[in-house]
Design an enzyme around this catalytic site. Structure first.
Site, mmCIF file in Angstrom:
data_model
loop_
_atom_site.group_PDB
_atom_site.id
_atom_site.type_symbol
_atom_site.label_atom_id
_atom_site.label_comp_id
_atom_site.label_asym_id
_atom_site.label_seq_id
_atom_site.Cartn_x
_atom_site.Cartn_y
_atom_site.Cartn_z
ATOM 1 N N THR A 185 0.850 -1.234 0.021
ATOM 2 C CA THR A 185 0.106 0.029 -0.263
ATOM 3 C C THR A 185 0.864 1.270 0.037
ATOM 4 O OG1 THR A 185 -2.032 -0.997 1.039
ATOM 5 C CG2 THR A 185 -1.327 1.447 1.631
ATOM 6 N N ARG A 213 -14.190 -7.092 -2.290
ATOM 7 C CA ARG A 213 -13.370 -6.654 -0.931
ATOM 8 C C ARG A 213 -12.774 -5.300 -0.909
ATOM 9 N NH1 ARG A 213 -8.191 -5.279 0.620
ATOM 10 N NH2 ARG A 213 -7.688 -6.327 2.975
ATOM 11 N N LEU A 214 -12.973 -4.694 0.017
ATOM 12 C CA LEU A 214 -12.240 -3.337 -0.059
ATOM 13 C C LEU A 214 -11.721 -3.329 1.523
ATOM 14 C CD1 LEU A 214 -14.411 -1.022 1.966
ATOM 15 C CD2 LEU A 214 -15.513 -1.242 -0.220
ATOM 16 N N GLY A 215 -10.397 -2.572 1.504
ATOM 17 C CA GLY A 215 -9.460 -2.935 2.768
ATOM 18 C C GLY A 215 -9.848 -1.538 3.582
ATOM 19 N N ASP A 216 -8.641 -1.355 4.432
ATOM 20 C CA ASP A 216 -8.485 -0.170 5.323
ATOM 21 C C ASP A 216 -8.224 1.113 4.705
ATOM 22 O OD1 ASP A 216 -6.033 -1.600 4.955
ATOM 23 O OD2 ASP A 216 -5.264 0.080 6.068
ATOM 24 N N THR A 236 -0.971 0.790 6.927
ATOM 25 C CA THR A 236 -0.897 -0.580 5.923
ATOM 26 C C THR A 236 -0.691 -1.718 6.709
ATOM 27 O OG1 THR A 236 0.825 -1.414 4.392
ATOM 28 C CG2 THR A 236 1.709 0.355 6.004
ATOM 29 N N GLY A 237 -0.829 -3.004 6.093
ATOM 30 C CA GLY A 237 -1.016 -4.257 6.664
ATOM 31 C C GLY A 237 -2.290 -4.874 6.403
ATOM 32 N N ASP A 238 -2.682 -5.843 7.696
ATOM 33 C CA ASP A 238 -3.778 -6.540 7.007
ATOM 34 C C ASP A 238 -4.990 -5.840 7.187
ATOM 35 O OD1 ASP A 238 -3.060 -9.426 6.656
ATOM 36 O OD2 ASP A 238 -1.988 -9.023 8.548
ATOM 37 N N GLY A 239 -5.675 -5.359 5.994
ATOM 38 C CA GLY A 239 -6.772 -4.317 6.193
ATOM 39 C C GLY A 239 -7.825 -4.730 7.161
#
Ligand code: ASP
Length: 317
Positions: A185, A213-216, A236-239
């Site tokens: 990201t 799917r949408l992330g953080d 950043t990382g696991d959303g």
């Protein structure tokens, strides 16, 4: 004459306040690809942080600075945002991004874009041109087009590296693919000469993610947050974890309520409060005094910042 006076006044205003900028290019596992490309990654980080810093030096706003830094990384095929975005399980690019202005607590975000060249510019347009915060999907691409923001065919975004990651993800089960940490990201935080903070985050998400799917990165408070009273944060990382643990906003709350310094707040949220969670979290942040805070619990986080002497610093591990 009046104009000259105003210019002088602006300059004085800018000089009275510190300026600061920090960026990241994603947290996660180390990889053969990253090791092979360390030099070019560092050059890309340097280019991006300077793109933002130049704006701040010329008395531009923090919002424009974070946007420029993120655009630079979106245009760089090495980073997982814009060109070089990860492919979802259907082999398509679906990008998320957000911006937030700490001056008036306004934000703009987009999710699942598939044609806008620079998702962060679309997020900014949502903030500036509409009364909404988050637009998603085809309608968000239509919005970008209506704003005359550059559009690209899907082939523009798809790089050889991400195609390979996609093939690997397809060979795994969906759950296995989602456990892998070969994501990325990009993000930026800045303080401008007027004392305003801003944050921006942009991503292609994780290779092999489910369609839809949408992330953080597009969720305010999770992967992006800015408030002049506390700090600006890009995550950043696991959303899914950044969303459920509301990471970016947590850091601002720790600064406000626990009275910790920004670096202590980042360390507290990433390494202490969320020490139990199994997953990657990384953050870069800046406060209204120009202090920079960074923390990550993963093997690496691509990051760069301007130090107090105006020199670029960058690190990956
Ligand atoms: N946070 C991003 C997402 O989950 C991915 C990453 O930062 O690596 O979409």
């Amino acid at each position: 004459m009046l104009w000259r006076f105003q210019k002088l006044k602006n300059r004085t205003l800018a000089m009275e306040n510190k300026i600061a900028i920090a960026i990241h290019g994603g947290a996660g596992e180390d990889s053969e690809f990253i090791r092979r490309n360390l030099g070019v990654y560092k050059a890309g980080l340097r280019e991006a942080v300077l793109a933002g810093y130049k704006i701040l030096q010329n008395r531009g706003t923090a919002l424009d600075a974070v946007t420029a830094a993120v655009v630079s990384m979106e245009d760089n095929y090495l980073f997982n945002a814009g060109k070089g975005s990860a492919l979802n399980i259907e082999g398509n690019v679906a990008m998320d991004a957000a911006v937030m202005d700490g001056k008036d607590i306004r934000a703009g975000a987009i999710a699942l874009l598939s044609h806008a060249k620079n998702p962060v510019e679309v997020a900014k347009a949502v903030m500036v041109q509409t009364n909404h915060v988050l637009l998603a999907g085809e309608a968000a691409d239509d919005f970008a087009e209506s704003m005359k923001l550059p559009q690209k065919e899907q082939s523009y975004f798809k790089t050889e590296h991400q195609q390979e990651e996609y093939e690997k993800a397809k060979a795994d089960s969906v759950s296995q693919a989602l456990k892998k940490k070969n994501r990325g990201t990009v993000g930026a935080v800045a303080l401008d000469g007027y004392g305003n903070l801003a944050a921006a985050t942009s991503t292609g998400g994780m290779p092999g993610k489910l369609a839809g799917r949408l992330g953080d990165s597009c969720i305010i408070g999770a992967g992006c947050y800015a408030n002049n009273h506390t700090c600006a944060v890009s995550g950043t990382g696991d959303g899914e974890l950044l969303i459920t643990h509301v990471i970016a906003h947590s850091i601002a709350m720790v600064v406000e309520l626990k009275g910790l310094s920004l670096q202590q707040a980042c360390d507290y949220v990433v390494h202490k409060k969320n020490a139990e969670i199994e997953g990657d979290i990384g953050v870069v942040s800046v406060d209204r005094n120009g202090n920079i805070g960074m923390a990550f619990n993963s093997e690496r986080m691509h990051r760069a910042w301007m130090d107090r002497n105006g020199n670029v610093q960058s690190e990956i591990y």
